[in-house]
Scaffold this motif. Structure first.
Motif, mmCIF file in Angstrom:
data_model
loop_
_atom_site.group_PDB
_atom_site.id
_atom_site.type_symbol
_atom_site.label_atom_id
_atom_site.label_comp_id
_atom_site.label_asym_id
_atom_site.label_seq_id
_atom_site.Cartn_x
_atom_site.Cartn_y
_atom_site.Cartn_z
ATOM 1 N N LYS A 180 -38.577 72.378 -77.109
ATOM 2 C CA LYS A 180 -39.310 71.602 -78.116
ATOM 3 C C LYS A 180 -38.373 70.703 -78.923
ATOM 4 N N HIS A 181 -38.871 69.550 -79.242
ATOM 5 C CA HIS A 181 -38.189 68.575 -80.095
ATOM 6 C C HIS A 181 -36.965 67.948 -79.438
ATOM 7 N N LYS A 182 -36.851 68.029 -78.106
ATOM 8 C CA LYS A 182 -35.759 67.326 -77.426
ATOM 9 C C LYS A 182 -36.330 66.086 -76.773
ATOM 10 N N ARG A 183 -35.842 64.948 -77.211
ATOM 11 C CA ARG A 183 -36.304 63.672 -76.673
ATOM 12 C C ARG A 183 -35.075 62.809 -76.401
ATOM 13 N N PHE A 184 -35.085 62.172 -75.236
ATOM 14 C CA PHE A 184 -33.968 61.335 -74.826
ATOM 15 C C PHE A 184 -34.488 59.933 -74.521
ATOM 16 N N ALA A 185 -33.771 58.903 -74.951
ATOM 17 C CA ALA A 185 -34.180 57.513 -74.746
ATOM 18 C C ALA A 185 -33.493 56.939 -73.506
ATOM 19 N N PHE A 186 -34.242 56.107 -72.777
ATOM 20 C CA PHE A 186 -33.727 55.452 -71.573
ATOM 21 C C PHE A 186 -34.217 54.020 -71.533
ATOM 22 N N ASP A 187 -33.390 53.152 -70.975
ATOM 23 C CA ASP A 187 -33.832 51.792 -70.685
ATOM 24 C C ASP A 187 -33.675 51.487 -69.201
ATOM 25 N N ASP A 188 -33.258 52.466 -68.413
ATOM 26 C CA ASP A 188 -33.030 52.313 -66.987
ATOM 27 C C ASP A 188 -33.941 53.273 -66.219
ATOM 28 N N VAL A 189 -34.793 52.730 -65.371
ATOM 29 C CA VAL A 189 -35.764 53.537 -64.623
ATOM 30 C C VAL A 189 -35.069 54.531 -63.700
ATOM 31 N N ASP A 190 -33.999 54.116 -63.040
ATOM 32 C CA ASP A 190 -33.317 54.995 -62.091
ATOM 33 C C ASP A 190 -32.698 56.212 -62.776
ATOM 34 N N LEU A 191 -32.049 55.997 -63.903
ATOM 35 C CA LEU A 191 -31.453 57.122 -64.627
ATOM 36 C C LEU A 191 -32.528 58.065 -65.150
ATOM 37 N N LEU A 192 -33.624 57.502 -65.622
ATOM 38 C CA LEU A 192 -34.742 58.305 -66.088
ATOM 39 C C LEU A 192 -35.302 59.141 -64.944
ATOM 40 N N ALA A 193 -35.498 58.529 -63.790
ATOM 41 C CA ALA A 193 -36.043 59.242 -62.626
ATOM 42 C C ALA A 193 -35.141 60.394 -62.211
ATOM 43 N N ILE A 194 -33.840 60.197 -62.265
ATOM 44 C CA ILE A 194 -32.895 61.267 -61.907
ATOM 45 C C ILE A 194 -33.025 62.427 -62.884
ATOM 46 N N ASP A 195 -33.136 62.140 -64.167
ATOM 47 C CA ASP A 195 -33.297 63.213 -65.154
ATOM 48 C C ASP A 195 -34.619 63.948 -64.979
ATOM 49 N N VAL A 196 -35.684 63.230 -64.662
ATOM 50 C CA VAL A 196 -36.973 63.879 -64.397
ATOM 51 C C VAL A 196 -36.841 64.789 -63.182
ATOM 52 N N TYR A 197 -36.237 64.278 -62.129
ATOM 53 C CA TYR A 197 -36.046 65.060 -60.902
ATOM 54 C C TYR A 197 -35.241 66.333 -61.183
ATOM 55 N N GLU A 198 -34.156 66.202 -61.927
ATOM 56 C CA GLU A 198 -33.311 67.360 -62.240
ATOM 57 C C GLU A 198 -34.062 68.397 -63.071
ATOM 58 N N ALA A 199 -34.838 67.942 -64.037
ATOM 59 C CA ALA A 199 -35.616 68.880 -64.875
ATOM 60 C C ALA A 199 -36.635 69.625 -64.016
ATOM 61 N N LEU A 200 -37.300 68.909 -63.114
ATOM 62 C CA LEU A 200 -38.280 69.549 -62.230
ATOM 63 C C LEU A 200 -37.603 70.552 -61.289
ATOM 64 N N SER A 201 -36.441 70.173 -60.768
ATOM 65 C CA SER A 201 -35.703 71.072 -59.871
ATOM 66 C C SER A 201 -35.238 72.327 -60.584
ATOM 67 N N GLU A 202 -34.715 72.181 -61.791
ATOM 68 C CA GLU A 202 -34.265 73.338 -62.564
ATOM 69 C C GLU A 202 -35.433 74.272 -62.877
ATOM 70 N N PHE A 203 -36.577 73.707 -63.232
ATOM 71 C CA PHE A 203 -37.752 74.529 -63.518
ATOM 72 C C PHE A 203 -38.208 75.264 -62.263
ATOM 73 N N LYS A 204 -38.189 74.578 -61.143
ATOM 74 C CA LYS A 204 -38.617 75.168 -59.873
ATOM 75 C C LYS A 204 -37.735 76.356 -59.488
ATOM 76 N N GLU A 205 -36.443 76.270 -59.788
ATOM 77 C CA GLU A 205 -35.500 77.340 -59.450
ATOM 78 C C GLU A 205 -35.747 78.614 -60.252
ATOM 79 N N THR A 206 -36.446 78.512 -61.368
ATOM 80 C CA THR A 206 -36.701 79.708 -62.176
ATOM 81 C C THR A 206 -37.777 80.592 -61.570
ATOM 82 N N PHE A 207 -38.496 80.087 -60.557
ATOM 83 C CA PHE A 207 -39.545 80.886 -59.912
ATOM 84 C C PHE A 207 -39.071 81.463 -58.609
#
Length: 84
Positions: free
Chosen positions: A57-84
């Motif tokens: 909660k309350h963690k927000r990160f700013a981006f102006d580059d779509v590619d860097l944003l997509a990589i961070d989204v991918y990494e967050a999804l992968s890390e969450f997936k590994e917890t199951f």
């Protein structure tokens, strides 16, 4: 190959936000197993994105580059997936 395919899907969804001119502020949730992992916000006036990590909660990160944003989204999804 699966990594590229998943990244392509994420980039496509983010680019759709940029191309949609109906509202100034847009929001897309990225989920796994029905759980929202991250939320991407886009402000068309400033051209800036914000990434909110929903498990931290309350963690927000700013981006102006779509590619860097997509990589961070991918990494967050992968890390969450590994917890199951």
């Amino acid at each position: 190959m699966a990594i590229e395919n998943n990244l392509d899907k994420i980039v496509h969804r983010i680019n759709a936000m940029v191309q949609d001119h109906q509202t100034t502020l847009q929001q897309r949730d990225f989920s796994i197993f029905g759980v929202s992992v991250v939320t991407v916000l886009y402000d068309s006036e400033s051209g800036m994105f914000a990434l909110e990590v929903n498990q931290e909660k309350h963690k927000r990160f700013a981006f102006d580059d779509v590619d860097l944003l997509a990589i961070d989204v991918y990494e967050a999804l992968s890390e969450f997936k590994e917890t199951f």
